[in-house]
Every structure is written in C-alpha cells, then in structure tokens.
Motif scaffolding. Structure first.
Motif, PDB file in Angstrom:
ATOM      1  N   VAL A   1       0.587  -1.066   0.000  1.00 32.46           N
ATOM      2  CA  VAL A   1      -0.073  -0.002   0.018  1.00 32.46           C
ATOM      3  C   VAL A   1       0.780   1.363   0.019  1.00 32.46           C
ATOM      4  O   VAL A   1       0.723   2.161  -0.661  1.00 32.46           O
ATOM      5  N   GLN A   2       2.027   1.330   0.837  1.00 34.29           N
ATOM      6  CA  GLN A   2       2.864   2.355   0.804  1.00 34.29           C
ATOM      7  C   GLN A   2       3.589   2.629  -0.555  1.00 34.29           C
ATOM      8  O   GLN A   2       3.618   3.899  -0.967  1.00 34.29           O
ATOM      9  N   LEU A   3       3.776   1.681  -1.387  1.00 33.56           N
ATOM     10  CA  LEU A   3       4.326   1.944  -2.600  1.00 33.56           C
ATOM     11  C   LEU A   3       3.365   2.785  -3.657  1.00 33.56           C
ATOM     12  O   LEU A   3       3.738   3.521  -4.259  1.00 33.56           O
ATOM     13  N   TYR A   4       2.028   2.731  -3.244  1.00 32.95           N
ATOM     14  CA  TYR A   4       1.027   3.222  -3.908  1.00 32.95           C
ATOM     15  C   TYR A   4       0.292   4.704  -3.507  1.00 32.95           C
ATOM     16  O   TYR A   4      -0.547   4.847  -3.710  1.00 32.95           O
ATOM     17  N   GLU A   5       1.105   5.020  -2.563  1.00 29.95           N
ATOM     18  CA  GLU A   5       0.657   6.170  -1.552  1.00 29.95           C
ATOM     19  C   GLU A   5       0.161   7.295  -2.535  1.00 29.95           C
ATOM     20  O   GLU A   5      -0.787   8.032  -2.298  1.00 29.95           O
ATOM     21  N   GLN A   6       1.278   7.624  -3.479  1.00 30.23           N
ATOM     22  CA  GLN A   6       1.109   8.940  -4.260  1.00 30.23           C
ATOM     23  C   GLN A   6      -0.051   8.345  -5.608  1.00 30.23           C
ATOM     24  O   GLN A   6      -0.280   9.316  -6.383  1.00 30.23           O
ATOM     25  N   GLN A   7      -0.537   7.376  -5.793  1.00 32.32           N
ATOM     26  CA  GLN A   7      -1.344   6.967  -6.909  1.00 32.32           C
ATOM     27  C   GLN A   7      -2.582   6.854  -6.744  1.00 32.32           C
ATOM     28  O   GLN A   7      -2.921   6.606  -5.355  1.00 32.32           O
ATOM     29  N   GLY A   8      -3.636   6.774  -7.589  1.00 32.48           N
ATOM     30  CA  GLY A   8      -5.129   6.665  -7.477  1.00 32.48           C
ATOM     31  C   GLY A   8      -5.466   5.162  -7.319  1.00 32.48           C
ATOM     32  O   GLY A   8      -6.543   4.891  -7.580  1.00 32.48           O
TER      33      GLY A   8
ATOM     34  N   GLN B   1     -10.920   4.835  -3.292  1.00 34.98           N
ATOM     35  CA  GLN B   1     -12.091   5.334  -3.480  1.00 34.98           C
ATOM     36  C   GLN B   1     -11.902   6.895  -3.531  1.00 34.98           C
ATOM     37  O   GLN B   1     -12.761   7.452  -4.202  1.00 34.98           O
ATOM     38  N   ASP B   2     -10.860   7.668  -2.856  1.00 42.36           N
ATOM     39  CA  ASP B   2     -10.714   8.853  -3.305  1.00 42.36           C
ATOM     40  C   ASP B   2      -9.948   9.302  -4.507  1.00 42.36           C
ATOM     41  O   ASP B   2      -9.420  10.307  -4.672  1.00 42.36           O
ATOM     42  N   CYS B   3      -9.867   8.207  -5.577  1.00 45.11           N
ATOM     43  CA  CYS B   3      -9.221   8.678  -6.823  1.00 45.11           C
ATOM     44  C   CYS B   3      -9.864  10.020  -7.613  1.00 45.11           C
ATOM     45  O   CYS B   3     -11.079   9.514  -7.911  1.00 45.11           O
ATOM     46  N   LYS B   4      -9.555  10.836  -7.660  1.00 44.48           N
ATOM     47  CA  LYS B   4     -10.054  11.836  -8.440  1.00 44.48           C
ATOM     48  C   LYS B   4     -10.011  11.955  -9.863  1.00 44.48           C
ATOM     49  O   LYS B   4     -10.780  12.835 -10.562  1.00 44.48           O
ATOM     50  N   GLN B   5      -8.739  11.643 -10.415  1.00 46.33           N
ATOM     51  CA  GLN B   5      -8.616  11.470 -11.778  1.00 46.33           C
ATOM     52  C   GLN B   5      -8.433   9.973 -12.231  1.00 46.33           C
ATOM     53  O   GLN B   5      -7.473   9.591 -12.400  1.00 46.33           O
ATOM     54  N   LEU B   6      -9.596   9.424 -12.600  1.00 47.40           N
ATOM     55  CA  LEU B   6      -9.665   8.047 -12.745  1.00 47.40           C
ATOM     56  C   LEU B   6      -9.266   7.787 -14.226  1.00 47.40           C
ATOM     57  O   LEU B   6      -8.418   6.819 -14.288  1.00 47.40           O
TER      58      LEU B   6
ATOM     59  N   GLN C   1      -6.962   9.428 -15.659  1.00 48.87           N
ATOM     60  CA  GLN C   1      -5.456   9.417 -15.724  1.00 48.87           C
ATOM     61  C   GLN C   1      -4.626   8.253 -14.912  1.00 48.87           C
ATOM     62  O   GLN C   1      -3.463   7.432 -15.321  1.00 48.87           O
ATOM     63  N   ALA C   2      -5.542   7.715 -13.907  1.00 45.33           N
ATOM     64  CA  ALA C   2      -4.961   6.650 -13.121  1.00 45.33           C
ATOM     65  C   ALA C   2      -4.836   5.210 -14.037  1.00 45.33           C
ATOM     66  O   ALA C   2      -4.166   4.531 -13.686  1.00 45.33           O
ATOM     67  N   LEU C   3      -6.044   5.241 -14.649  1.00 45.27           N
ATOM     68  CA  LEU C   3      -6.115   3.945 -15.669  1.00 45.27           C
ATOM     69  C   LEU C   3      -4.846   3.820 -16.472  1.00 45.27           C
ATOM     70  O   LEU C   3      -4.317   2.753 -16.654  1.00 45.27           O
ATOM     71  N   LEU C   4      -4.809   5.065 -17.098  1.00 48.58           N
ATOM     72  CA  LEU C   4      -3.596   5.164 -18.158  1.00 48.58           C
ATOM     73  C   LEU C   4      -2.300   4.756 -17.553  1.00 48.58           C
ATOM     74  O   LEU C   4      -1.387   3.988 -18.110  1.00 48.58           O
ATOM     75  N   ARG C   5      -2.165   5.317 -16.432  1.00 53.85           N
ATOM     76  CA  ARG C   5      -0.989   5.188 -15.694  1.00 53.85           C
ATOM     77  C   ARG C   5      -0.594   3.859 -15.186  1.00 53.85           C
ATOM     78  O   ARG C   5       0.244   2.905 -15.173  1.00 53.85           O
ATOM     79  N   ALA C   6      -1.673   3.140 -14.816  1.00 48.45           N
ATOM     80  CA  ALA C   6      -1.776   1.729 -14.597  1.00 48.45           C
ATOM     81  C   ALA C   6      -1.426   0.909 -15.699  1.00 48.45           C
ATOM     82  O   ALA C   6      -0.706  -0.238 -15.780  1.00 48.45           O
ATOM     83  N   ILE C   7      -1.951   1.054 -16.837  1.00 50.25           N
ATOM     84  CA  ILE C   7      -1.644   0.418 -18.220  1.00 50.25           C
ATOM     85  C   ILE C   7      -0.081   0.467 -18.606  1.00 50.25           C
ATOM     86  O   ILE C   7       0.387  -0.368 -18.856  1.00 50.25           O
ATOM     87  N   TRP C   8       0.154   1.764 -18.300  1.00 53.61           N
ATOM     88  CA  TRP C   8       1.853   1.890 -18.619  1.00 53.61           C
ATOM     89  C   TRP C   8       2.774   1.013 -17.668  1.00 53.61           C
ATOM     90  O   TRP C   8       3.710   0.396 -18.172  1.00 53.61           O
ATOM     91  N   GLN C   9       2.283   1.092 -16.550  1.00 52.56           N
ATOM     92  CA  GLN C   9       2.894   0.359 -15.435  1.00 52.56           C
ATOM     93  C   GLN C   9       2.855  -1.297 -15.775  1.00 52.56           C
ATOM     94  O   GLN C   9       3.865  -1.877 -15.886  1.00 52.56           O
ATOM     95  N   ALA C  10       1.747  -1.496 -16.302  1.00 53.60           N
ATOM     96  CA  ALA C  10       1.496  -2.999 -16.680  1.00 53.60           C
ATOM     97  C   ALA C  10       2.337  -3.211 -17.884  1.00 53.60           C
ATOM     98  O   ALA C  10       2.969  -4.443 -17.990  1.00 53.60           O
ATOM     99  N   ALA C  11       2.409  -2.485 -18.667  1.00 53.18           N
ATOM    100  CA  ALA C  11       3.219  -2.651 -19.848  1.00 53.18           C
ATOM    101  C   ALA C  11       4.772  -2.872 -19.530  1.00 53.18           C
ATOM    102  O   ALA C  11       5.490  -3.715 -20.108  1.00 53.18           O
TER     103      ALA C  11
ATOM    104  N   ASP D   1       9.023   3.605 -10.425  1.00 49.81           N
ATOM    105  CA  ASP D   1       9.995   4.687 -10.753  1.00 49.81           C
ATOM    106  C   ASP D   1      10.113   5.046 -12.133  1.00 49.81           C
ATOM    107  O   ASP D   1      10.153   6.115 -12.500  1.00 49.81           O
ATOM    108  N   ALA D   2      10.064   3.824 -13.070  1.00 53.47           N
ATOM    109  CA  ALA D   2       9.958   4.270 -14.516  1.00 53.47           C
ATOM    110  C   ALA D   2       8.694   4.927 -15.082  1.00 53.47           C
ATOM    111  O   ALA D   2       8.766   5.689 -15.830  1.00 53.47           O
ATOM    112  N   LEU D   3       7.753   4.662 -14.276  1.00 53.28           N
ATOM    113  CA  LEU D   3       6.427   5.320 -14.581  1.00 53.28           C
ATOM    114  C   LEU D   3       6.499   6.803 -14.336  1.00 53.28           C
ATOM    115  O   LEU D   3       6.278   7.780 -15.338  1.00 53.28           O
TER     116      LEU D   3
END
Length: 288
Positions: free
Chosen positions: A179-186, A202-207, A209-219, A254-256
């Motif tokens: 959980v601490q790793l994703y403290e700054q993520q949605g 629950q408090d993700c305000k920019q869904l 952008q969060a989804l796009l960042r997750a796709i980049w990290q998954a790639a 870090d790469a993200l």
C-alpha cells in the motif's frame, strides 16, 4: 430465419417470429454504430446533413435490393431448389458484413480505449515511437476483445481478486509495504501470472489518468518479467512471492514517474486525447 420457413413450413410461425425479432435486435445494435460513423464523417459539424444523406442512401439501397430480390426469386422459382437461394443470400450477407468492416476501418478515434491505450504504451515502453492516430486505429484488432490484448489488465478488482487469495492469509507487513508503494497513486496494482490486477482507490479523483498510468506500469512489468511454467501445487506460493516483490513494483513505479510525462507529451503532440477514454472498470473501490 425467414428463408428457413420455406425449408420447414411446419414451423413457419416460430421461424418468422424469430426472424423479425432478430432484425429488431440487429437494428437496435446497428443504430449506435451508424451514429458513430456519421459523427466521424461530419467533420464540419454537419451531423444532420450527413445523417439525412445516409438515410437517402439506405432507402435507395433497400429499394434496389428489393427489386433484385424479386428478380432473383423469379429466376430461381422454376428450379425449386432452396439451396441456391440460401447460397446467394449468404454471399450477399457476407459482402454486406465485409463492407461494414471496411467502413469501420476508416474511422479514426482520437480518444483511448483499452486496446488503443495498450498499443500506445507498449510502443513507448519498448523505446519505439508512439503510433499516430491513423496508424493505431489501423493496428487495433476490431474482432478481438480487450482481454486478449497485452498488457493483460483488469480494472476495479477487489483485494481478494487482485491477490488471488484471502487477504487474511497475507502478512500485515507485506500488505503495508504494498500500500505504501502506491501512496501517491490513485490505484494499487498487483502483478501475477503475467496479468495486472488494478484496485481503484475510493478517493481517486482523476480516474482516467490513473487507468492510463496503470496500463503504462503493466506494460513495463510485462516487458521486464518472464513467465515461467511451474507445477500447480507451487502456484499459490509463487503468486504471492511475485505479488510481494516490492523491488520489481518499485522499479516499475520509478520508471512510470520518470517516463509517463514524456509519453503524454508525445501522445498529445500526435493529437491523442488522453482525457477521454472508454475502459471497462469494475465497481469495487477500496478505502485506505
């Protein structure tokens, strides 16, 4: 169905009813596609004019089709063979489907869905140029579901779905580090079995952008991990070890942080609209 009434006259009412019902369903599913095509070709915002012209073409094509059908049925009437009728009908329908497919291939969507986003981020992660709008739309496989694309990713999972086991079985420190790793993520991401499971906060305000960042990290994870085959009895242990590999997840984050801004800049330069997207996201949210 209606053609089959000639082959099975004893079931005329059932087949005719199913035929009309199938046409109604097809019309209901086809209209939204027509609207998308019309909006695409209405470059000057003249959707009404384009829709009216399309209706005129449709009526003309229907009348022409009816006339040809009458002539064809009269020509086949003397043969008494329903196989020829069905064969010609199948040929015409195949041509119709092919024409629709080619029409959809001409569309150029500027916004992202999971398949187009996956194509963009995979190219960027691998050091290649981000595909243009035209190139990406041509590369997108229309007949494949998003689940068949890489990176494989599921949005809106519960914690149990993400980890593949009951959370109570995990060590508290393991969860706390994750959980601490994703403290700054949605979102929170679990990578196991070559698949990314994304838990939305629950408090993700920019869904978007969060989804796009997750796709980049998954790639990135997909490009920097190698899948291995192991016996089934080791599956759960291996999954938990991979999920809890905080060093791997930290490297991906870090790469993200270092490259995602560059990715957005390159995508915006090509005309992509990353603020609007169509993603299938589960309803589960977590409160931390």
């Amino acid at each position: 169905m209606e053609i089959a009434t000639a082959v099975f006259p004893s079931h005329f009412l059932l087949l005719a009813s199913l035929g009309n019902f199938s046409k109604a369903v097809g019309k209901g599913m086809g209209r939204p596609v027509f609207r998308v095509i019309q909006n695409h070709f209405a470059a000057a915002g003249n959707v009404g004019a384009v829709a009216a012209k399309e209706e005129v073409w449709e009526v003309t094509a229907q009348l022409t089709g009816y006339a040809l059908s009458v002539l064809l049925l009269q020509a086949l009437q003397d043969t008494g063979s329903w196989q020829k009728v069905v064969g010609i009908w199948a040929l015409v329908q195949g041509m119709h489907v092919a024409a629709r497919y080619l029409a959809l291939r001409q569309l150029r969507f500027r916004y992202l869905n999971q398949k187009r986003a996956g194509l963009l981020v995979r190219a960027h992660v691998r050091g290649r140029a981000v595909p243009s709008i035209a190139a990406c739309n041509q590369m997108e496989p229309l007949l494949l579901p998003a689940s068949a694309m890489q990176p494989a990713i599921t949005f809106g999972c519960s914690l149990e779905q993400a980890w593949g086991c009951d959370v109570a079985q995990l060590q508290p420190q393991q969860l706390a580090d994750w959980v601490q790793l994703y403290e700054q993520q949605g979102y929170l991401l679990v990578w196991r079995e070559g698949h990314a499971y994304v838990v939305i906060k629950q408090d993700c305000k920019q869904l978007q952008q969060a989804l796009l960042r997750a796709i980049w990290q998954a790639a990135w994870l997909d490009s920097n991990t190698v899948a291995t085959q192991q016996p089934l009895q080791q599956q759960q242990q291996r999954q938990q070890q991979q999920c809890s590999n905080t060093a791997l997840l930290k490297s991906s984050l870090d790469a993200l942080d270092g490259q995602f801004g560059e990715f957005l800049q390159e995508a915006h330069g090509l005309g992509w609209n990353t603020d609007v997207g169509v993603f299938r996201v589960g309803k589960t949210r977590v409160v931390l």
